[in-house]
Design an enzyme around this catalytic site. Structure first.
Site, PDB file in Angstrom:
ATOM      1  N   ASP A 288       0.862  -1.168   0.000  1.00 30.06           N
ATOM      2  CA  ASP A 288       0.000   0.000   0.000  1.00 30.06           C
ATOM      3  C   ASP A 288       0.910   1.233   0.000  1.00 30.06           C
ATOM      4  O   ASP A 288       2.128   1.139   0.170  1.00 30.06           O
ATOM      5  CB  ASP A 288      -0.945  -0.033   1.220  1.00 30.06           C
ATOM      6  CG  ASP A 288      -2.172   0.837   0.995  1.00 30.06           C
ATOM      7  OD1 ASP A 288      -3.197   0.586   1.619  1.00 30.06           O
ATOM      8  OD2 ASP A 288      -2.085   1.770   0.151  1.00 30.06           O
TER       9      ASP A 288
HETATM   10  C1  GLC Z   1      -4.194   4.251  -0.342  1.00 29.92           C
HETATM   11  C2  GLC Z   1      -5.115   3.102   0.032  1.00 29.92           C
HETATM   12  C3  GLC Z   1      -5.178   2.005  -1.002  1.00 29.92           C
HETATM   13  C4  GLC Z   1      -5.009   2.606  -2.375  1.00 29.92           C
HETATM   14  C5  GLC Z   1      -3.593   3.133  -2.466  1.00 29.92           C
HETATM   15  C6  GLC Z   1      -3.311   3.814  -3.802  1.00 29.92           C
HETATM   16  O1  GLC Z   1      -3.518   4.718   0.778  1.00 29.92           O
HETATM   17  O2  GLC Z   1      -4.921   2.490   1.293  1.00 29.92           O
HETATM   18  O3  GLC Z   1      -6.434   1.326  -0.836  1.00 29.92           O
HETATM   19  O4  GLC Z   1      -5.223   1.624  -3.377  1.00 29.92           O
HETATM   20  O5  GLC Z   1      -3.278   4.029  -1.404  1.00 29.92           O
HETATM   21  O6  GLC Z   1      -4.053   4.992  -3.899  1.00 29.92           O
END
Ligand code: GLC
Length: 730
Positions: A288
C-alpha cells in the site's frame, strides 16, 4: 543436419531463436515462463530495481506541466500510479519505456478504480446490498473497459476487508461484514475486471486488498494496530482473499496495519506461507502507499534498509511510491544482505503479469474520444440498475412508498437533494460531477407531467444555519409528501475517515424533526458510506431508505424506487447498530457463555437493523423448508429447497440467504454463518424455487488457528428466513 539442430537448440537455450533471430522474451508464441526467464537473465541490477518500483504520475495534469511530468518518468520504471485519463499522454510515456529503455519493458499503470472509472457505480458496500453477483461483475467489466482505454491496466480493487466496526470509514469500500459475501463479490469483481483474457483491450488486472486484517483496526481508527487471533485470521479475514485468488486475481496489495505485532507489509507468514505456499498465488504483491517506509513507524525497522529487507524477503514484490526499494536495494544486494535471487523472484512475478497482460505486444491504446470511451448508454444502464438494487428500504409506514398517484406536490429538500459530488462517494475514480444525475434531476424526470417537485436545500450537512427552516416548513405544508435527502459528505467515509459517532450532525436531525412537525408524510433518503445511527430522527419519519453513495445514476435509481417503477430489493450486507457504542454487533458472532446476561445495562442488545434486513413493496411468502435427507455422510450432499411466492401486486426480486450453524464443535463456531444466497426475480402472484446443495467439505468444515480444515460429525442446522432444519453429519 544434426549439427544444425544442436546449434538451434543451443541458440534457443541462449534465448535466441535461430529460426527467426528474435529473442525469446520478445516472441509472443513462446511460453510466458520462458519469456520471463529469458528477460530476467538479461536484466541489470538497476533494471531489476526499477521493475519493483512504482511512482505516481499525473499529480497535476495541467497542460503546462505535462512536459515536466513526462521528464519525471524514467523509461525503466516498472509501474506508475497513473492518474491521467489521457490516452495520448499514456502512449507517450509508454513509448519512452518501449523505445528509450535498453530492454523495452512496458510500464504497468495502476489506479484506484474502486467502483467505476468514469461511469461511477455504487460504493462496494452498496453493491453488496444488491446481492446481485452478475451485476457487480458487469460493473467491473465496464470499469475495466473505460480504464484500459485510458491507459490504466491495473486497478487497486476489489477490497475484501470484512467489516467489523462502522466507525472505520473504509467499510464503504468492502462488501460488508460477512466473509462469504465478501468472497463471492470479490471473486465476481476479479472475473469482471480480468475477463477471460488479461491481454484484451477491455481487461485489467485486479488487486485483492488490503492483505490482510485491515478492518480490525482498533476502535475503527484507520491505520491503527490490529490484534487478530489466528482463529479470526483464518475464519474471517483470509477466506475472501482465498476466493479472490481462486478467481485468478493477478495481484494483491499488502495492508498498512500491523497484524498482532508483525505488520502486514513485512509478514512472511501471510504473504509467502499462506498466499504462495498454501494458495499457490503466482502473481505479485504491491505495497500500500508508502507501507514499506512505514515499517519504521510501526517499530519493526530501524531504517529504510531494514524496512526494505524485511518487506522484500517477506514476499512484498513492488514498492508503492516511497522509493525505499530503489534507494536501498543496490547496496543491500551488493553487500549480500539480500540475495539477488530474492529480488529476481519479485521481478519474475511482475514480469509474468506484464506478459500475461500482453503489454509487450500491445503496449499502446487506441486514442479514442471520451464519448467513445466513457458513459456509454449500457454503462449508465448498469449503473442505474445496480444503484436501484443496492438501496435498502428500512422503514415504510402505512405504505407511504411508492409515491401514490394522489400525491401531486413533493417538497424535495436536504443537502443531498441537488448534490452532484457526494453522490459518487469516496474513491470516485475519474468520475465527473457533471456526469451525475442528482436526486432532484432524477425525481423531476421520473415524475414529469405527474407530480410537481418543489426544491429547497433546507439545511446544510453540518453547522448551525437554520435560516432556511422557515421556508422549508412553508414548502412542506404546501406539499403532499416531503422527501428529505440527508446523509454524509463523501469525505466522511473512505480512507482516513474514522468517525467516533455514527449519527448525522445535529442540524440534519433537527431539520428532519422540524419537517416532521408540519404533519406531512416524510420520506428520508439516507446517503452514507457506512451504517448510520438513526435514533435522532427515525421515529419521526414515515419512510427511510439507505441509498448509500449510489454513483453517476443515483438520482435516477432513487427516483425509480420512489415512483415504484423499481421494487426495492436491497438487503443489508452490514448490520446497522443502534449507535457506535453498541458495536461489535456483526451477525456472525459466537454465542455468549451466558446469553441472557452480560448485556449493557443502558443500551438495547439488538441492532437497529440486522444483517440481511430490507423491505419491499410486495410481500414474499416462504413455503416450507424441505431437505432431501436429515443425515448425510462426507461425500454425500444434502439438497435443500424452499419455494417463495410473491403475494403482492408488483414484480420484485428476492434474495434467499442460507445459513448454517454448528452448535457443538472442537472450536466454537459463530452462531450462524452465511453459506449460500440466490437472488431471483419473482413476478407478482408467481412463485420461484430456491435450492441449496450442501457440500459438507465446503459448507460444514471450518479452519482451525493454523488454517487446517476440520469436518466434524454431529448436529447441524440449516436456516432460511427464520425456519430451521436439523440434520446430522454421521
Ligand atoms: C491508499 C489506500 C489504497 C489505495 C492506495 C493507492 O492509501 O490504502 O487502498 O489503493 O493508497 O491509492
Amino acid at each position: 543436419m544434426k549439427q544444425a539442430i544442436v546449434i538451434g537448440l543451443l541458440a534457443c537455450g541462449m534465448g535466441l531463436c535461430a529460426c527467426t533471430d528474435r529473442v525469446v522474451y520478445k516472441d509472443p508464441s513462446a511460453p510466458v515462463e520462458q519469456r520471463v526467464e529469458d528477460l530476467l537473465r538479461r536484466m541489470t541490477l538497476e533494471e531489476k530495481v526499477m521493475q519493483v518500483t512504482q511512482w505516481t504520475y499525473g499529480k497535476n495534469m495541467n497542460v503546462n506541466n505535462v512536459e515536466q511530468e513526462m521528464k519525471a518518468v524514467s523509461p525503466m520504471i516498472g509501474s506508475l500510479l497513473y492518474r491521467s485519463t489521457s490516452a495520448v499522454f499514456y502512449n507517450q510515456i509508454q513509448r519512452k519505456a518501449m523505445e528509450e529503455s535498453r530492454l523495452g519493458i512496458p510500464i504497468l499503470c495502476g489506479f484506484d478504480v474502486i467502483h467505476g472509472y468514469r461511469t461511477i457505480f455504487p460504493i462496494p458496500l452498496g453493491q453488496a446490498c444488491a446481492w446481485n453477483v452478475d451485476k457487480v461483475g458487469e460493473s467491473c467489466r465496464i470499469a475495466a473497459r473505460e480504464s484500459r482505454l485510458s491507459g490504466v491496466h491495473w486497478t487497486f480493487s476489489p477490497m475484501v476487508d470484512v467489516a467489523r466496526d462502522a466507525r472505520w470509514g473504509r467499510v464503504s469500500e468492502g462488501y460488508g461484514e460477512d466473509p462469504y459475501l465478501n468472497g463471492v463479490m470479490g471473486a465476481a469483481a476479479v472475473r469482471g475486471y480480468q475477463g477471460d483474457d488479461l491481454s484484451k483491450s477491455d481487461a485489467m488486472a485486479a488487486c485483492l486488498k488490503h492483505f490482510v486484517g485491515y478492518a480490525y483496526s482498533e476502535g475503527g481508527r484507520d491505520y491503527h494496530y490490529t490484534d487478530i487471533s489466528s482463529q479470526a485470521l483464518w475464519e474471517t479475514a483470509l477466506p475472501p482473499f482465498e476466493m479472490g485468488v481462486k478467481a485468478g486475481a493477478a495481484t494483491v496489495m499488502s495492508a498498512f496495519n500491523d497484524i498482532s505485532g508483525i505488520p502486514a507489509s513485512a509478514n512472511r507468514y501471510t504473504m509467502t506461507d499462506i498466499l504462495r505456499g498454501k494458495w499457490g498465488f503466482d502473481g505479485f504483491v504491491v505495497s500500500d502507499w508508502g507501507a514499506v517506509e512505514q515499517l519504521k513507524t510501526q517499530g519493526v525497522a530501524a531504517d529504510d534498509a531494514e524496512a526494505c529487507r524485511k518487506a522484500l524477503t517477506a514476499g512484498l514484490d513492488m514498492d508503492m511510491v516511497d522509493d525505499v526499494y530503489r534507494r536501498s536495494l543496490p547496496e543491500l544486494i551488493a553487500e549480500g544482505a539480500i540475495a539477488e535471487e530474492v529480488l529476481d523472484e519479485a521481478v519474475r512475478r511482475i514480469l509474468r503479469v506484464k506478459f500475461r497482460m500482453g503489454l509487450f505486444e500491445k503496449p499502446y491504446v487506441e486514442e479514442l474520444p471520451d464519448t467513445t470511451r466513457y458513459l456509454r448508454p449500457e454503462a449508465r444502464a448498469v449503473a442505474r440498475e445496480l444503484a436501484a438494487e443496492s438501496m435498502v428500504l428500512l422503514k415504510n409506514e402505512s405504505g407511504v412508498l411508492p409515491v401514490r398517484s394522489e400525491v401531486k406536490r413533493i417538497a424535495l429538500m436536504g443537502p443531498m437533494a441537488d448534490n452532484w459530488v457526494d453522490l459518487m462517494g469516496s474513491w470516485w475514480g475519474q468520475g465527473e460531477a457533471e456526469d451525475v444525475v442528482t436526486i432532484r434531476e432524477g425525481l423531476e424526470a421520473e415524475f414529469a407531467g405527474k407530480t410537481r417537485i418543489d426544491y429547497c436545500a433546507g439545511c446544510d450537512f453540518e453547522g448551525e444555519d437554520r435560516s432556511q427552516f422557515a421556508r422549508a416548513r412553508a414548502l412542506a405544508r404546501q406539499s403532499d409528501l416531503v422527501v428529505l435527502c440527508m446523509g454524509e459528505k463523501r469525505g466522511w467515509s473512505g480512507e482516513n475517515a474514522s468517525r467516533a459517532s455514527l449519527a448525522l450532525p445535529s442540524i440534519q436531525e433537527e431539520f428532519i424533526r422540524e419537517m416532521a412537525r408540519t404533519g406531512r408524510p416524510i420520506v428520508v433518503l439516507l446517503s452514507s458510506g457506512r451504517p448510520v445511527d438513526v435514533r435522532g430522527f427515525e421515529g419521526d419519519v414515515d419512510a427511510l431508505m439507505a441509498i448509500w453513495q449510489p454513483g453517476t445514476e443515483g438520482g435516477n435509481a432513487a427516483a425509480q424506487l420512489l415512483s415504484g417503477k423499481v421494487n426495492p430489493s436491497g438487503r443489508l450486507a452490514i448490520t446497522f447498530p443502534v449507535c457506535a457504542e453498541q458495536q461489535p454487533v456483526y451477525y456472525n458472532r459466537r454465542q455468549s457463555a451466558r446469553p441472557r446476561l452480560g448485556r449493557y445495562q443502558n443500551l438495547a442488545d439488538e441492532p437497529k437493523y440486522p444483517f440481511g434486513y430490507g423491505l419491499s413493496y410486495t410481500n414474499y411468502a416462504y413455503g416450507k423448508l424441505r431437505v432431501d435427507r436429515t443425515t448425510l455422510q462426507p461425500g454425500e450432499r444434502l439438497v435443500a429447497e424452499i419455494e417463495v411466492t410473491n403475494e403482492g401486486s408488483c414484480d420484485g426480486k428476492e434474495t434467499v440467504m442460507w445459513f448454517v450453524s454448528d452448535p457443538v464443535a472442537s472450536v466454537s463456531r459463530p452462531m450462524r454463518e452465511l453459506k449460500h444466497f440466490e437472488k431471483q426475480c419473482i413476478p407478482a402472484g408467481e412463485s420461484r424455487l430456491y435450492r441449496f446443495e450442501i457440500d459438507p467439505e465446503r459448507d460444514l468444515s471450518f479452519p482451525d488457528a493454523t488454517g487446517e480444515r476440520h469436518l466434524e460429525k454431529g448436529t447441524f442446522f440449516l436456516e432460511v428466513n427464520g425456519q430451521r432444519v436439523e440434520f446430522e453429519l454421521i
